[in-house]
Structure formats: structure tokens, C-alpha cells
Design an enzyme around this catalytic site. Structure first.
Site, PDB file in Angstrom:
ATOM      1  N   GLU A   4       0.838  -1.227  -0.006  1.00 21.14           N
ATOM      2  CA  GLU A   4      -0.110   0.020   0.059  1.00 21.14           C
ATOM      3  C   GLU A   4       0.882   1.142  -0.138  1.00 21.14           C
ATOM      4  OE1 GLU A   4      -0.715  -2.684   1.973  1.00 21.14           O
ATOM      5  OE2 GLU A   4      -2.678  -3.317   1.566  1.00 21.14           O
ATOM      6  N   HIS A  12      -9.394  -4.573  11.111  1.00 23.68           N
ATOM      7  CA  HIS A  12     -10.035  -4.348   9.620  1.00 23.68           C
ATOM      8  C   HIS A  12     -11.319  -3.750  10.089  1.00 23.68           C
ATOM      9  CE1 HIS A  12      -7.192  -7.685   8.593  1.00 23.68           C
ATOM     10  NE2 HIS A  12      -7.824  -7.488   7.423  1.00 23.68           N
TER      11      HIS A  12
END
Lengths: 370, 324
Positions: free
Chosen positions: B60, B129
Site C-alpha cells: 500500500e 479490519h
């Protein structure tokens, strides 16, 4: 892949500066006109005089923040940037004054930025670490170690996406090789065959930490590119001819094959990581610094080279130096005489849409100070 | 008007903008050949090919930063984060590079990038998450952030985000991807910074964003049916820029406000809204501003408890009844 070198040595007294079997005959250098060679000297001297002048004022306390000086490394920025074509781009970290002047930014706007003035290249909003000139393909000037390495990749990605034959030269210090973002960038550069050249300016110390104390692989830093199947090389940063020859070869790889390269350039800084730790005896000796100044200074060596080649006289060099000093003094005066940015400019340059008074920029509240 | 899912609305927005502008490129993990981890990009790779829809490795920081660099050259990357929770490994790129480069360059550079993906709890995937970082993004001048609650808003806001010349973070919701709403077939845009009254009311304002809007609407229905309290539901849609006028208007109309927020309470979005109301509409209030936020602990795994941790219909009703 080049043969593994010996560990990068710190210079010793008896070392002879510059290998006489040099790169002057490399194609990219053989075609140089005397005027261009003298131009490189002028650029290096301008960078040095600019920084020496900025240091004088920094020490008077008229500037804020940090001042990361490039003095000792000038041949790297000047040598590499001298090769740029229309679609070649440059991005670097926070030791960015040298690259900024090399790409053609003016001393006035750079000095005024250091003084935090409205006439500064970033209107007083960036400071020493954040010089930009996108009109000269210069994308900064970035403060976080290694943070610019994915951006450099993105410049290369953008060039390839647009079908332009160009490349991105992404400069970084030796400390940045230990950042994760750099390694992610290397993998992506190799995976997607992006025309980026990572130029590690190894000035031997990441702040006060030596290579031996920071890198698991001690022979060199560029070697890590092997892990990503990227071609790498090492250049002697004292020798402008060698810097140019090896950068040109990396740029050719980018232009012709759209492939990345990691080029480590061996260099040295005379001042500290920033001014605060200048010549700190904790991590290096004054004798070591003197050795570099006396035997490895890129400006002194280039000047000698040009005199030996018969394209320059001592008097020419002195005139160039005088002019650079004067230009730096004039820039300092320009900065002193310039206005401080107006308080309302605090809210400018945050959002493009607001600055350009578009519908998007005037819909909803963008700022929350009353 | 056809009913389409939130997922399809986003997909349509992306397809339309790829078609419209050759500089739009979608980059992210599993967005191309796998059709998207949540199928938002389904079919786009087959339709538009390798150049326009690009599978990225799990890097990322690398690929988001790369997108930012490309955007400085005029490319308009739409970067997918499989979860906004994964943004933290790219945080330096998002905050320091996308968020600050325009300012630090004195306005010489801009980053027309979109970073999008789901940002929500409620799916029992644990704390790592389940983050909702819209408050962190909104705390960074230079960045914009929107949180659509319906398919209609998702499509209109996504298209505006892609055309915007500043970095825009679009926070979606995995629990909404499969829900359907009416979406017109003809093209439309929803400007960033415009809130939307999702239900008219006179007695109390429920101010929310993202899926909390849906929860607030359910609460409003029960309040009307069982308590004869007519709640107005204001969907912020965009957090930064913020439609402050719409917030003040609804409070001036109902004189009571309950802020519903799946974000955590401390320095969350609703904290900013509460501060705005007390600064600018204090005299219009008949009761203190109340908040119903995610309970202030890391997102819990246990499905039963996680449903209690996020704002519930009953917690909203309870707060409204306290200040009726």
C-alpha cells in the site's frame, strides 16, 4: 551486475584522489564543449556559495527550522541534472538546495524561502526541505526519509502511462535504503518495468549513524537491488565525469528499455546532517572532514581537471567564484528586503479547487478556523 | 428508476469516468483479474484492459505513493484500498504527500487522486479490519473525505471525487455494497460538501454519515410510529468539505440534535459537529447535543457484542427520548 566492491572506505591520508583512468572519454563526456564543462563548475560553485551564505544567516538566527547542507556533494546534483531532457524529472529528499539550483531555480526564490518570505519558491510555506519547481520538472524537496521514493516511481509511472520517453531521477540518502517504502518501490519498479533511476547519495552517515551500524549488508547499498532483479552500479561522486557517465547509462536503460536502475554515488558532506550536529565529534573526526576537503572535494578536483585540460585558468575560476558569491549576497539581500507572507495566505494553496474559485471549491466548508 | 446496488453504482461511476477521461486509471489489490475483493470493480478489467485497471501487489505505501506521484503529472488514479484499515501502512504517503504537497509547494502542485475502499465495522473481522479513519483524514487540511450512505450518493460522489483536482478519500461500507436504492439512468453528479435531508422532521435532528444514516432512518421510523416524535435525518455525505449550513438549518428547525456516528467518540466526526452546533446555534437549542457513537474500545470480534458496539436503533431512540 557489477562485481561486489570492497566496503566503501572512509578516505585516508595517503589516498590519491581520482583514479586517473577516468570517464572523460565516455561518449557522454567526450562530446562536451569547454563552455559546458565550465558551466558545471559554475553550477557547483553557485550551490556552495548559496549554502555558505545561507549558513551565515542561519547562524544569525534569522531562519527557522533545519538547514541540511549539500556542501561536498555538489558534483552529484550537477552531474546528474546536466543530463536531463524534456521528459526527465527529478525528485529528492530534504537535502534539496543543490538539486533545486542545478535544475535552474533562482537563488533569490530559494534564499527567500529559507527566510520564510512571500517571495520564496513555496511562498514561505515549505522551507529548506521543501523546494519545488514543477515547471523545471523538479518535484521537491521531501521531508520524510524515503517518503519520496514511491513518488519518484509515480512520476515514472505517469511518463510510461502517457507514452513519453523520459525517466524519473529519484534521489535519496544512504539512510533511506532502510525504509520499507523504498523496497516496495523497488519491487514495483521491477515488476512494472518503470523508467526510474534511484540515486543513493551515500554521504556515509544517516544523521550520526554509520553504514556499519545501520545496514546488514555492508559492502554497499545499491547491491540490495539484486533482490529485485534491478541493475545497479556505483559511481565515485567526486568525479563529475563518472557521475555523468553512469547516470547516462542508467537513463538510457530507462529511456530505451523502460527499466529501473539503482545507482549509488559515493560522496561526503562536510557539515552535519543539519546545522545542529555540524562536525559532531561523536561520530566522525575533524581530521576525517579535513581529508575530504583537501583530497576529495568535487569542486577543487573539477577545477584542477579543467585547468589540466587547458579549458580554464585560475583567474577564470576566481571570477566564477566571485560572481557566485555576489549572486548569493544579492539573493540574501533580496530575501531580507522581501515581505513576510500575509496572514491570510495561511489558507491559500491548501485546495486547488478553493484557490481556483471553482464550484467544487466553493461548495461546503473547507476550513474550520473562525 | 432502476434499483441498483451500492456496489453496482460505484462500478458504474468508475466505468463512466474511465470512459470519459483517458487519464483515469484504477489501481489496487485484486481490482483487475479477481474483479475486486468486494467486486466493486467487477468486469472493468475485461472491459478496459491492462492499462486502465491494474492489479497491484500488497504494497500500500508503494502503490498509493506511486499513484500520488503519477497524479502530480496529471494522471487521475483511483486507488482501491481493500479496506481503509490498510491505509495506516500508507499513512505517510496519504497524509504527508497527498495531503501536504500542494501547500508546501506554495500551490505549484496538485494531486487529483482518489483513494477509495470500505471503512466500517460490523462484520466481525476484528479491530485491525474495522477502522473508520474519516476523522483522521478530515483532520488533515489538504485532503477531502466523503462517506456515501446510499447507492445514489455513492455514484454521484464518486464521479465528483474523480473529477476533483484535490485528493479525495471515499469511504464505502461493506455492509452497504449489496443494498439497493433507486439510481437514475441518466448521468448526474453530487458535489462534495453538500449534505442531504434523508427524512424530513420537526422534533429532533439525527445527523449522521455513512451507514449510521441507515440506522438513524430506522430509528426515525420507530420514533414516529411509537413515540409520535418526528425526527429529521440529515446525511452529511461529505465530511470535508462539510455542509455546515445544512447542519445549522436542521438544528434551527428542530432545536434538538442527536449525532449518530460509527466513528469513535473521542475527537471523532461527531465531536466536530457538536462543537459547530454549540458555537453557531447555541441559542436555538432546547436541549444539549447528544451523541451516539461506536462504544469507545477497539472493534470487538464477537458478532453479538460488535452489533452493540456500533450505534444501534435502540441507543438512538434512548438518546432522543432523554431530550424530548
Amino acid at each position: 551486475m557489477p562485481k561486489l566492491p570492497n566496503p566503501m572506505p572512509i578516505a585516508t591520508d595517503d589516498e590519491v584522489a581520482l583514479d586517473p583512468a577516468d570517464y572523460a572519454r565516455a561518449e557522454i563526456n567526450a562530446s562536451l564543449k569547454p563552455k559546458q564543462k565550465i558551466g558545471f563548475l559554475r553550477e557547483m560553485i553557485r550551490i556552495r556559495r548559496f549554502e555558505q551564505t545561507s549558513l551565515k544567516y542561519y547562524n544569525q538566527g534569522v531562519m527557522g527550522g533545519f538547514l541540511h547542507l549539500y556542501i561536498g556533494q555538489e558534483a552529484v546534483a550537477v552531474g546528474t541534472v546536466s543530463l536531463l531532457g524534456k521528459n526527465d524529472h527529478v525528485i529528492t529528499a530534504y537535502r534539496d538546495h543543490g538539486h533545486a539550483l542545478a535544475v535552474g531555480m533562482g537563488m533569490n526564490e530559494c534564499m527567500a524561502e529559507l527566510f520564510g518570505k512571500a517571495t520564496g519558491c513555496s511562498r514561505g510555506k515549505g522551507g529548506s526541505m521543501h523546494f519545488f519547481a514543477p515547471d523545471k520538472n523538479y518535484w521537491g524537496g521531501h521531508g520524510i526519509v524515503g517518503g519520496q521514493t514511491p513518488l519518484g516511481l509515480g512520476l515514472a509511472y505517469g511518463l510510461k502511462y502517457k507514452g513519453l520517453k523520459g525517466c524519473a531521477l529519484c534521489f535519496m540518502g544512504d539512510g533511506a535504503v532502510n525504509q520499507g517504502a523504498y523496497h516496495e518501490s523497488l519491487n514495483l519498479a521491477a515488476l512494472w518495468k518503470l523508467p526510474v533511476v534511484y540515486i543513493i547519495e551515500n554521504n556515509k552517515y544517516s544523521m550520526g549513524t554509520t553504514l556499519e551500524r545501520s545496514s546488514a549488508m555492508r559492502n554497499c547499498l545499491a547491491e540490495r537491488a539484486d533482490g529485485y532483479g534491478i541493475v545497479w552500479d556505483i559511481a565515485n561522486g567526486e568525479d563529475l565525469y563518472e557521475v555523468r557517465a553512469k547516470t547516462a547509462s542508467a537513463m538510457r536503460r530507462a529511456h530505451d528499455q523502460s527499466l529501473p536502475t539503482v545507482l549509488e554515488v559515493d560522496t561526503y558532506r562536510y557539515y552535519g546532517h543539519s546545522v545542529a550536529d555540524a562536525n559532531a565529534k561523536k561520530y566522525r573526526s575533524p581530521e576525517e572532514i579535513e581529508r575530504y576537503k583537501n583530497h576529495h572535494d568535487p569542486i577543487r578536483l573539477w577545477k584542477k581537471r579543467l585547468i589540466d585540460e587547458g579549458v580554464l585558468t585560475e583567474a577564470d575560476a576566481d571570477a566564477i567564484d566571485e560572481a557566485a558569491k555576489e549572486e548569493a549576497d544579492t539573493a540574501a539581500q533580496f530575501a531580507i528586503d522581501s515581505d513576510t507572507p500575509a496572514p491570510e495566505t495561511i489558507f491559500e494553496d491548501v485546495y486547488w479547487e478553493v484557490d481556483n474559485k471553482t464550484e467544487a471549491g466553493s461548495t461546503g466548508k473547507h476550513f474550520f478556523s473562525e | 428508476m432502476p434499483l441498483i446496488t451500492y456496489r453496482k453504482a460505484l462500478n458504474d461511476a468508475l466505468a463512466e469516468e474511465i470512459t470519459r477521461d483517458e487519464n483515469v486509471v484504477i489501481i489496487g489489490e485484486e481490482v483487475a483479474q479477481y474483479n475486486g475483493a468486494y467486486k466493486v470493480t467487477e468486469g472493468l478489467w475485461q472491459r478496459f484492459g491492462d492499462k486502465r485497471v491494474v492489479d497491484a501487489p500488497i504494497s500500500e505505501a508503494g502503490f498509493i505513493g506511486m499513484g500520488i506521484g503519477a497524479s502530480m503529472l496529471g494522471i487521475r488514479p483511483v486507488m482501491e484500498l481493500m479496506f481503509w484499515s490498510f491505509a495506516y501502512v500508507a499513512w505517510d504517503q496519504i497524509i504527508n504527500n497527498a495531503g501536504q504537497v500542494r501547500y508546501m509547494s506554495g500551490g505549484l502542485i496538485n494531486c487529483p487522486i482518489v483513494i477509495r475502499g470500505p471503512a466500517n465495522g460490523g462484520t466481525s473481522v476484528g479491530a485491525t479490519h474495522s477502522h473508520t479513519p474519516e476523522n483522521f483524514i478530515a483532520n488533515t487540511p489538504g485532503l477531502k473525505v466523503v462517506c456515501p450512505a446510499t447507492a445514489y450518493d455513492a455514484k454521484g460522489l464518486m464521479k465528483s471525487a474523480i473529477r476533483d483536482n484535490d485528493p479525495v478519500c471515499v469511504m464505502e461500507n461493506t455492509l452497504l455494497y449489496g443494498e439497493s436504492w433507486e439510481v437514475p439512468e441518466e448521468e448526474y453528479l453530487i458535489p462534495l460538501g453538500v449534505a442531504d435531508i434523508k427524512r424530513e422532521g420537526t422534533d429532533v435532528s439525527l445527523i449522521a454519515h455513512g451507514r449510521a444514516v441507515i440506522t438513524a432512518l430506522k430509528a426515525a421510523e420507530i420514533l414516529a410510529a411509537e413515540h409520535d416524535i418526528h425526527a429529521e435525518v440529515l446525511d452529511l455525505r461529505s465530511i470535508r468539505p462539510l455542509d455546515e449550513e445544512a447542519i445549522l438549518n436542521t438544528v434551527r428547525k428542530t432545536h434538538r440534535a442527536v449525532l449518530v456516528d460509527e466513528n469513535k467518540p473521542f475527537c471523532g466526526v461527531s465531536a466536530q459537529i457538536a462543537a459547530t452546533i454549540q458555537e453557531k446555534a447555541f441559542d436555538d437549542l432546547d436541549a444539549p447535543v447528544q451523541r451516539v457513537c461506536a462504544l469507545d474500545a477497539p472493534a470487538i470480534y464477537s458478532p453479538v457484542l460488535e452489533n452493540l458496539q456500533l450505534p444501534t436503533v435502540s441507543r438512538i431512540i434512548e438518546k432522543v427520548l432523554q431530550i424530548r
